[in-house]
Design an enzyme around this catalytic site. Structure first.
Site, PDB file in Angstrom:
ATOM      1  CG  PHE A 176      -7.737   5.138   1.066  1.00  7.40           C
ATOM      2  CD1 PHE A 176      -7.411   5.093   2.279  1.00  7.40           C
ATOM      3  CD2 PHE A 176      -8.308   6.345   0.718  1.00  7.40           C
ATOM      4  CE1 PHE A 176      -7.997   6.046   3.226  1.00  7.40           C
ATOM      5  CE2 PHE A 176      -8.480   7.202   1.449  1.00  7.40           C
ATOM      6  CZ  PHE A 176      -8.454   7.149   2.886  1.00  7.40           C
ATOM      7  CG  HIS A 177      -3.015   3.869  -3.607  1.00  5.44           C
ATOM      8  ND1 HIS A 177      -2.210   4.592  -3.956  1.00  5.44           N
ATOM      9  CD2 HIS A 177      -4.352   4.416  -3.983  1.00  5.44           C
ATOM     10  CE1 HIS A 177      -2.872   5.835  -4.422  1.00  5.44           C
ATOM     11  NE2 HIS A 177      -4.212   5.537  -4.357  1.00  5.44           N
ATOM     12  N   PRO A 178      -4.518  -0.570  -1.723  1.00  4.95           N
ATOM     13  CG  PRO A 178      -6.474  -1.863  -0.512  1.00  4.95           C
ATOM     14  CD  PRO A 178      -6.018  -0.271  -1.006  1.00  4.95           C
TER      15      PRO A 178
ATOM     16  CG  ASP B 232      -1.905   1.201   1.186  1.00  2.00           C
ATOM     17  OD1 ASP B 232      -2.214   1.543   0.173  1.00  2.00           O
ATOM     18  OD2 ASP B 232      -2.814   1.331   2.386  1.00  2.00           O
TER      19      ASP B 232
END
Length: 566
Positions: free
Chosen positions: A495-497, A320
């Site tokens: 919020f970039h998993p 992330d």
């Protein structure tokens, strides 16, 4: 879009797509183009008719809202000095494209060279994913029918598409303080960028966004609306996939033959003649697999889940982007803090949006972007800046009352790795999400270097007249150890998993899917979402997820045709 219900006695489809987010909506569109194929699209959330989804600033009211968000939280994280973070994931038609920052960002060509190397499949190299990006793109710069040059012999259309479903526009706003920050970045040695999406995003410029005439453009509008009259596409909202149906065939080969769905207070069994495609995201897809007994055997046994297939990579390799939010008080210039903290200012903001669909209500969370190198030894841009004419303690919290700006920076290629693991055999229990931020010495050093670089930019002459004063983290913190600890105190996810169902070559024991995104050891089952990324892209992850779905749709259709002719 209205859900259509198939006959209660015939829940059999050619394809079942689990998750109507960014990938799932595009897949449903592409697969349903063939009228001979029956497609069921499942979405655990509701329709996307909630008004705040469509007003760009509405992300403030969608994140942390059970109407549109799964409301996940991370485990307490040692790298964040014991903090846990809110971890938004979209729960509505359109998924995260209904609540995200709307930034269109592909990453860098080198990201895809890395994917090709990790999978042994050149289909994932930059030259071979570029057509998948362009296939659904509708870029505003090509609206007039002109094809502007971008340098040398290349034209804009060499890199971008027009006439597709996915609208990309420039932002409808202007802030003096952002212009000054951009000039300061140039003075600090960061070049101007005219296109962040040509394979090398180094530079400073304004983010382009997925909006249409000042409204959010989510994947439900883009890909489901055009398919609404296709009788072969069925969409179920408020339909939670409970478990996959796995059967054993000849020579012990396992095959996914359907899905058990919780809908309207009862279990519905759906059978599939072709494939089940998991597009539930980097959190949802590994959770579903683990609940079905596909994952690390030790984890499954601890929770009393029968092991269908020991696949140790399921839920591992979580990556992330962690952003460090530096706040500077400024003087003599307008910021959103002062504008939005008065009744007159709020009325002006609302009127501007009502009349022109512009101004602060049309803003994405970040407006100005920059990609830079954390030190001169870096061979490529490894930092991304999100610069905003505002400040607050956290999204969802009130704006500060003093004029201030926020310059957030993230390490584009973190070496820290985390996990997503079920807590029990119950699907209603949220999984344990442990990103393990700043768990490597390299990530901590880059965090310290990035804070210093922010200070260098803000100290340039272009910003001097606004008298910037560092408010957070604070100039008293100077050493590597102090700054790394400070990063743990003030940093937050953007919020970039990705990466929890990674694709890889046959010799990679941790690979969950092959380069065609087929789950290893289970026929008739694929994963098509951000979880398949073996390594995170150098930028925001929504556009790469759409590219993945575009490529996957072509692979699925081509393989189905080949089987039909066999």
């Amino acid at each position: 879009m209205r859900s259509r219900v198939s006959s209660p006695t015939n829940h059999t489809f050619d394809y079942v797509v689990v998750g109507a987010g960014s990938a799932g909506c595009l897949l449903a569109n592409r697969l349903s183009r063939d009228p001979s194929k029956r497609i069921l699209l499942l979405e655990a959330g509701k329709n996307d008719n909630y008004p705040w989804i469509h007003i760009p600033v509405g992300y403030l009211y969608c994140i942390g809202n059970p109407r549109t968000d799964w409301l996940y939280k991370t485990e307490p994280d040692a790298g964040l000095n014991g903090r846990s973070l809110r971890y938004p994931r979209g729960k509505t038609l359109g998924g995260c494209s209904s609540i995200n920052g709307m930034i269109y960002m592909r990453g860098q060509a080198r990201d895809y060279a890395n994917w090709a190397a990790q999978t042994g499949d050149d289909a994932w190299a930059w030259a071979n994913v570029l057509p998948d990006f362009k296939a659904h793109e509708d870029h505003y710069r090509l609206d007039a029918g002109e094809d502007p040059p971008t340098g040398g012999n290349s034209r804009f259309s060499d890199m971008h598409g027009h006439g597709g479903e996915w609208r990309i526009e420039k932002q409808r706003l202007s802030w003096e303080i952002l212009e000054a920050f951009a000039e300061a970045a140039v003075e600090a040695g960061i070049p101007r960028s005219i296109d962040f999406n040509s394979g090398d995003n180094e530079g400073v410029g304004y983010f382009e966004v997925n909006q249409k005439s000042g409204w959010r453009w989510n994947t439900s509008k883009a890909f489901l609306r055009p398919a609404r009259n296709r009788t072969n596409l069925v969409i179920w909202t408020e339909a939670q996939a409970e478990r996959l149906l796995i059967e054993s065939g000849p020579q012990g080969r396992k095959r996914c033959v359907g899905v058990v769905v919780q809908r309207g207070g009862r279990e519905v069994t759906v059978r599939v003649d072709g494939e089940v495609i998991l597009s539930a995201g980097a959190i949802g897809s590994p959770q579903i697999l683990q609940l079905c007994g596909i994952g690390p055997a030790g984890l499954l046994q601890r929770h009393g889940i029968p092991v269908e297939l020991n696949l140790p990579g399921v839920g591992e390799n979580l990556q992330d982007h962690l952003q460090i939010r530096a706040v500077f008080k400024v003087s003599g210039v307008k910021t959103l803090n002062t504008l939005a903290n008065s009744l007159f200012g709020k009325a002006k903001i609302g009127l501007e949006y009502a009349l022109r669909r512009s101004g602060p209500m049309s803003m994405s969370p970040s407006q100005l972007g920059a990609f830079a190198r954390s030190d001169k030894g870096q061979p490529y841009a490894n930092l991304e800046y999100h610069v905003q004419p505002l400040s607050l303690d956290a999204f969802g919290e009130p704006l500060h009352t003093v004029p201030a700006i926020t310059a957030s920076v993230c390490n584009l290629n973190p070496t820290s790795r985390g996990s997503v693991r079920v807590r029990s055999k119950r699907g209603s229990d949220a999984p344990a999400i442990a990103p393990n931020y700043l768990s490597t010495a390299e990530d901590r050093q880059i965090a310290a270097d990035s804070i210093r670089q922010i200070r260098t930019i803000v100290s340039q002459p272009a910003l001097a007249k606004y008298k910037p004063v560092e408010w957070k983290p604070g100039v008293e913190f100077q050493s590597d150890a102090e700054l790394a600890k400070l990063a743990g105190d003030i940093a937050n996810t953007i919020f970039h998993p990705v990466g929890t169902t990674k694709m890889g070559h046959d010799g990679d024991a941790m690979a969950v899917v092959d380069s065609h995104l087929r789950v290893r050891g289970i026929q008739g089952l694929r994963v098509v979402d951000a979880g398949i990324m073996p390594s995170i892209t150098s930028g925001n992850t929504n556009a790469p997820t759409l590219m993945i779905a575009e490529k996957a749709a072509r692979l699925i259709i081509r393989e189905a045709r080949a089987r039909g002719h066999a």
